[in-house]
Write an enzyme that holds these catalytic residues in place. Sequence first.
Site, PDB file in Angstrom:
ATOM      1  N   GLN A   1      20.910 104.020  12.500  1.00 55.11           N
ATOM      2  CA  GLN A   1      19.788 104.886  12.846  1.00 55.11           C
ATOM      3  C   GLN A   1      20.219 106.341  13.005  1.00 55.11           C
ATOM      4  O   GLN A   1      19.413 107.199  13.390  1.00 55.11           O
ATOM      5  CB  GLN A   1      19.133 104.383  14.136  1.00 55.11           C
ATOM      6  CG  GLN A   1      18.526 103.007  14.008  1.00 55.11           C
ATOM      7  CD  GLN A   1      18.042 102.438  15.337  1.00 55.11           C
ATOM      8  OE1 GLN A   1      18.088 103.101  16.372  1.00 55.11           O
ATOM      9  NE2 GLN A   1      17.589 101.191  15.320  1.00 55.11           N
TER      10      GLN A   1
ATOM     11  N   HIS B   1      19.860 103.525  18.533  1.00 55.06           N
ATOM     12  CA  HIS B   1      19.380 104.127  19.772  1.00 55.06           C
ATOM     13  C   HIS B   1      20.021 105.474  20.090  1.00 55.06           C
ATOM     14  O   HIS B   1      20.650 105.666  21.120  1.00 55.06           O
ATOM     15  CB  HIS B   1      19.559 103.153  20.947  1.00 55.06           C
ATOM     16  CG  HIS B   1      18.844 101.864  20.783  1.00 55.06           C
ATOM     17  ND1 HIS B   1      18.909 100.829  21.690  1.00 55.06           N
ATOM     18  CD2 HIS B   1      18.027 101.412  19.777  1.00 55.06           C
ATOM     19  CE1 HIS B   1      18.178  99.811  21.277  1.00 55.06           C
ATOM     20  NE2 HIS B   1      17.639 100.148  20.105  1.00 55.06           N
TER      21      HIS B   1
ATOM     22  N   GLU C   1       7.047 101.806  25.856  1.00 61.08           N
ATOM     23  CA  GLU C   1       6.466 102.465  27.025  1.00 61.08           C
ATOM     24  C   GLU C   1       6.146 103.929  26.765  1.00 61.08           C
ATOM     25  O   GLU C   1       6.812 104.595  25.979  1.00 61.08           O
ATOM     26  CB  GLU C   1       7.442 102.410  28.208  1.00 61.08           C
ATOM     27  CG  GLU C   1       7.767 101.026  28.690  1.00 61.08           C
ATOM     28  CD  GLU C   1       8.726 101.019  29.880  1.00 61.08           C
ATOM     29  OE1 GLU C   1       8.943  99.939  30.448  1.00 61.08           O
ATOM     30  OE2 GLU C   1       9.249 102.104  30.242  1.00 61.08           O
TER      31      GLU C   1
ATOM     32  N   TYR D   1      13.740 104.962  35.363  1.00 58.15           N
ATOM     33  CA  TYR D   1      12.680 104.257  34.644  1.00 58.15           C
ATOM     34  C   TYR D   1      12.991 102.789  34.374  1.00 58.15           C
ATOM     35  O   TYR D   1      12.247 102.121  33.668  1.00 58.15           O
ATOM     36  CB  TYR D   1      12.318 105.044  33.372  1.00 58.15           C
ATOM     37  CG  TYR D   1      11.636 106.332  33.770  1.00 58.15           C
ATOM     38  CD1 TYR D   1      10.267 106.401  33.900  1.00 58.15           C
ATOM     39  CD2 TYR D   1      12.391 107.437  34.142  1.00 58.15           C
ATOM     40  CE1 TYR D   1       9.646 107.548  34.348  1.00 58.15           C
ATOM     41  CE2 TYR D   1      11.784 108.601  34.599  1.00 58.15           C
ATOM     42  CZ  TYR D   1      10.413 108.642  34.706  1.00 58.15           C
ATOM     43  OH  TYR D   1       9.799 109.780  35.180  1.00 58.15           O
TER      44      TYR D   1
ATOM     45  N   TYR E   1      15.015  90.063  21.488  1.00 63.67           N
ATOM     46  CA  TYR E   1      14.517  89.833  20.138  1.00 63.67           C
ATOM     47  C   TYR E   1      14.558  88.352  19.763  1.00 63.67           C
ATOM     48  O   TYR E   1      13.761  87.884  18.949  1.00 63.67           O
ATOM     49  CB  TYR E   1      15.325  90.649  19.127  1.00 63.67           C
ATOM     50  CG  TYR E   1      15.071  92.131  19.236  1.00 63.67           C
ATOM     51  CD1 TYR E   1      13.836  92.674  18.910  1.00 63.67           C
ATOM     52  CD2 TYR E   1      16.069  92.989  19.666  1.00 63.67           C
ATOM     53  CE1 TYR E   1      13.597  94.036  19.005  1.00 63.67           C
ATOM     54  CE2 TYR E   1      15.845  94.361  19.769  1.00 63.67           C
ATOM     55  CZ  TYR E   1      14.604  94.873  19.437  1.00 63.67           C
ATOM     56  OH  TYR E   1      14.377  96.224  19.540  1.00 63.67           O
TER      57      TYR E   1
END
Length: 375
Positions: free
Chosen positions: A90, A154, A248, A258, A269
């Site tokens: 990513q 991420h 979220e 959080y 998953y």
Amino acid sequence: MKSLFLSVLMVSLYVACMGQTPPNGPEVTDPQWDNYTVEPVVEGLKLPWGMAFLPDGGLLITERSGELIHFKDGTKTEISGVPEVWAKGQGGLLDIALHPEYASNGWLYLSYSSDEGPGSGAHTAISRAQLDGTRLTNLEVLYKATPNTEKGQHYGSRIVFDRDGYLFFTIGERGARDENPQDITRDGGKVYRLHDDGKVPDDNPFVNTANAKKAIYSYGHRNPQGMIVHPETGEIWVHEHGPRGGDEINVVKKAANYGWPVISYGINYNGTVFTEETSKPGMEQPLYYWVPSIAPSGFAVVTSDRYPSWKGDLLVGSLSFAYLEKLTLEGTTVTKREKVIDGMGRVRNVVMGPDGYIYAGIEGKGIVRVMPSGN
């Protein structure tokens, strides 16, 4: 036995929610195609991650593979001098933002995956540079997360400036779920705040905490790939990927936790449960969460009179379902969800252009514009 029962229950609830009203809000409805059209603006892009409109009407677009594209008057030009990126998984060249006083100082800001620093692999970096014709100059690295990791997921990586001129950016937990998000001595799973030149503000929440990463503003995040300054309140809002369920929207507060991965509305998953808690004292609740996950990327608020009935609505790209979602709020409650763009490809980014139109970056296509009927 209890954990097995809970795993089965969570999976059953998740499956039951597929195609139905999520537990935290309404079902997403199909687009009203008679109200607007979607037209191409920049074609032939592979993975347009970030967009920034220049004062002269040009548009800067980041391709995750590492190219920075300048588009104006129908012409695409590749900008040289871009920092080297670790374009794996990513990672790559990610977000771009202009300084609030760009017209006078020329600073633009980039986020990307970089292999500089300790460890093999890469981590998120934030740099600033100035555009001189078709090349970047005066490149400065403002923040480089450490240590590097070979994990490819991420990076987080959205960038905004708040009303006071502070630079906010996100870094995902880099796949180290149980190490990074809850530890303020480690990078990853955080929202960060700096001055525009990279200095740490004296009033950041952890500047006096031993061994803490001083740039951290909030923590306990998973992978925020959308961030806005709310036009009415000035608050920083982020959305972030959950695991299987539990994406979220969070209102970012100074020093707030959080909860990831201690609390979550999602499951692994593979269908197993990693936490039985959805709330805990000292941990913030999301403003909204999605079940099933939509894999959100890109975030904007409709502020233009060109869409009078949409003003104040949120726009969020969905990677999982390849649509642009519009969420209507009453106060802080999501009362309606609609698809604005559907079936064109994975929506990676969405911004409000200076001309008042909605622009979206779509993987494998390019940049499109949402045109209301009659325009």
